[in-house]
Write an enzyme that holds these catalytic residues in place. Sequence first.
Site, PDB file in Angstrom:
ATOM      1  N   GLU A   1     -30.620 -31.328  25.445  1.00  0.00           N
ATOM      2  CA  GLU A   1     -31.101 -31.868  26.727  1.00  0.00           C
ATOM      3  C   GLU A   1     -32.408 -31.206  27.174  1.00  0.00           C
ATOM      4  O   GLU A   1     -32.528 -30.698  28.288  1.00  0.00           O
ATOM      5  CB  GLU A   1     -30.034 -31.724  27.809  1.00  0.00           C
ATOM      6  CG  GLU A   1     -28.819 -32.593  27.532  1.00  0.00           C
ATOM      7  CD  GLU A   1     -27.816 -32.644  28.682  1.00  0.00           C
ATOM      8  OE1 GLU A   1     -27.770 -31.709  29.489  1.00  0.00           O
ATOM      9  OE2 GLU A   1     -27.072 -33.640  28.772  1.00  0.00           O
TER      10      GLU A   1
ATOM     11  N   GLU B   1     -23.061 -37.162  23.484  1.00  0.00           N
ATOM     12  CA  GLU B   1     -22.236 -36.770  24.640  1.00  0.00           C
ATOM     13  C   GLU B   1     -22.045 -37.993  25.525  1.00  0.00           C
ATOM     14  O   GLU B   1     -22.998 -38.752  25.754  1.00  0.00           O
ATOM     15  CB  GLU B   1     -22.915 -35.696  25.509  1.00  0.00           C
ATOM     16  CG  GLU B   1     -22.962 -34.334  24.899  1.00  0.00           C
ATOM     17  CD  GLU B   1     -23.568 -33.285  25.841  1.00  0.00           C
ATOM     18  OE1 GLU B   1     -23.448 -33.420  27.076  1.00  0.00           O
ATOM     19  OE2 GLU B   1     -24.174 -32.332  25.310  1.00  0.00           O
TER      20      GLU B   1
END
Length: 477
Positions: A177, A375
């Site tokens: 991320e 995810e």
Amino acid sequence: MGMKLPKDFLWGGAVAAHQLEGAWNEDGKGVSVADVMTVGSATQPREITHGVLPGKNYPNHEAIDFYHHCKEDIKLMAEMGFKCFRTSIAWTRIFPNGDDAEPNEAGLKFYDDLFDECHKYGIEPVITLSHFEMPYHLVEEYGGFTNRKTIDFFVKFATTCFNRYKDKVKYWMTFNEIDNQSEFNNPFLTMTNSGYFVDEQENPEAAMFQAAHYELVASALAVKEGKKINPDFQIGCMIACTPYYPNTSDPDDILLAQRVNQLRCWFSDVQCNGEYPKAIEKYIERNGFRPDITAEDRIVLKEGTVDYIGFSYYASRNVSASKVKIDDLHDIDQAVVPNKYLKTTDWGWTIDPKGLRWSLNFLTDRYHKPLFIVENGMGAFDKVEADGAIHDSYRIDYLRKHIEQMEKAVNLDGVDLMGYTPWGCIDLVSAGTGQMDKRYGFIYVDKNDQGEGTLKRMKKDSFYWYQKVIKSNGEDL
Ligand code: P53
């Protein structure tokens, strides 16, 4: 009834070392940034302390003790039929301080054994190199990625892992991320992404552009080195894909949403296209940030583009121009307003399955590269019944609706999707809040926010549901 997916589709689950391993100071492991974060809650942010202080509750220190339970846990993943398992390599097990001359053999051995255990069941490891786990020593000594020297520390860590596991791991991602730090005022996100204290920066936004640049160079160098070590490696970036919708059809809202997406996507633009997008070059220039970006860096960025895009998808957000001025916009968060069409979780995250289909199409249109959903999921409170059952129908419902949209994107829109690994397949410590009771798992772990519990593993209803989904390759939802 769902739709079928390609035969070799990588169904699995995702975790990160610091959120489940525990054993924070065993076998030579050093202190990571996650080890200096206390427990928080939905409303109370985690405190980031200068080093490990006495009397504080640091939930990642023990986590769910996967370090000593990994055989039992991998067996449960195998029972669900996992084709792949995404985790990270704790940087501090390999280089405890980050700037060590030699790697720590005990740490390297742990992951050798873990990957062997996965392969025993035909489970392919999918590995993030840096998932919020920078050695804390690099923060104190160098200011994390605000310092160019940290590039070399990361590349050394990456190449050590590539060399050691070249025959055991094929799928890699560099930084988890990496785009989270676009919220440059958030002390948690700048620490987890780039290893610096935001309150110590003269200009937090300029600091972020500098740190992110060095990190992007580090990522590109890792890709380049990785390909030399094993040309079959698939090395991806990893972003938190967050659709920003215009709140209304007012052209100001439309323009604002476009700008916000630019401020969020430039990290993956660099990693996929090998160069900074025009709008961001201009933005940096007109704000006078002057990051150190050399001509050589630009060549490295060009040469180290990624093979695929790994991304998390949790929620979408609406933005409204009534709250901000587009050309003066810096802090994305200030533009966010509620979406009246969507419900939210107990932690206030929108539930928006169609946003996943939007994301898959958006990323395909923008980058023309394979995608990997690494995810997805919903944090929720679970209740253990007297007979030990856990009826998590809300989790099944959330995942089913997201898988439906994912299958539409693949079958109706032609998206090239490698796999799907829902987040926190076994309950673990929440990154954002440090809680245990914010649960994502198919497997329950007996431990609460106060750190009490037996650590016993139990199968939730969703365990059997996901097993059936994988067995039918996504048809039986
Ligand atoms: P938690 C938001 C805030 C912190 C981490 O989050 C996040 C996000 C979502 O974009 O990122 C990922 O545990 C992260 C995982 C994390 C997961 O989302 O706050 O990659 O480490 O656990 C879920 O509920």
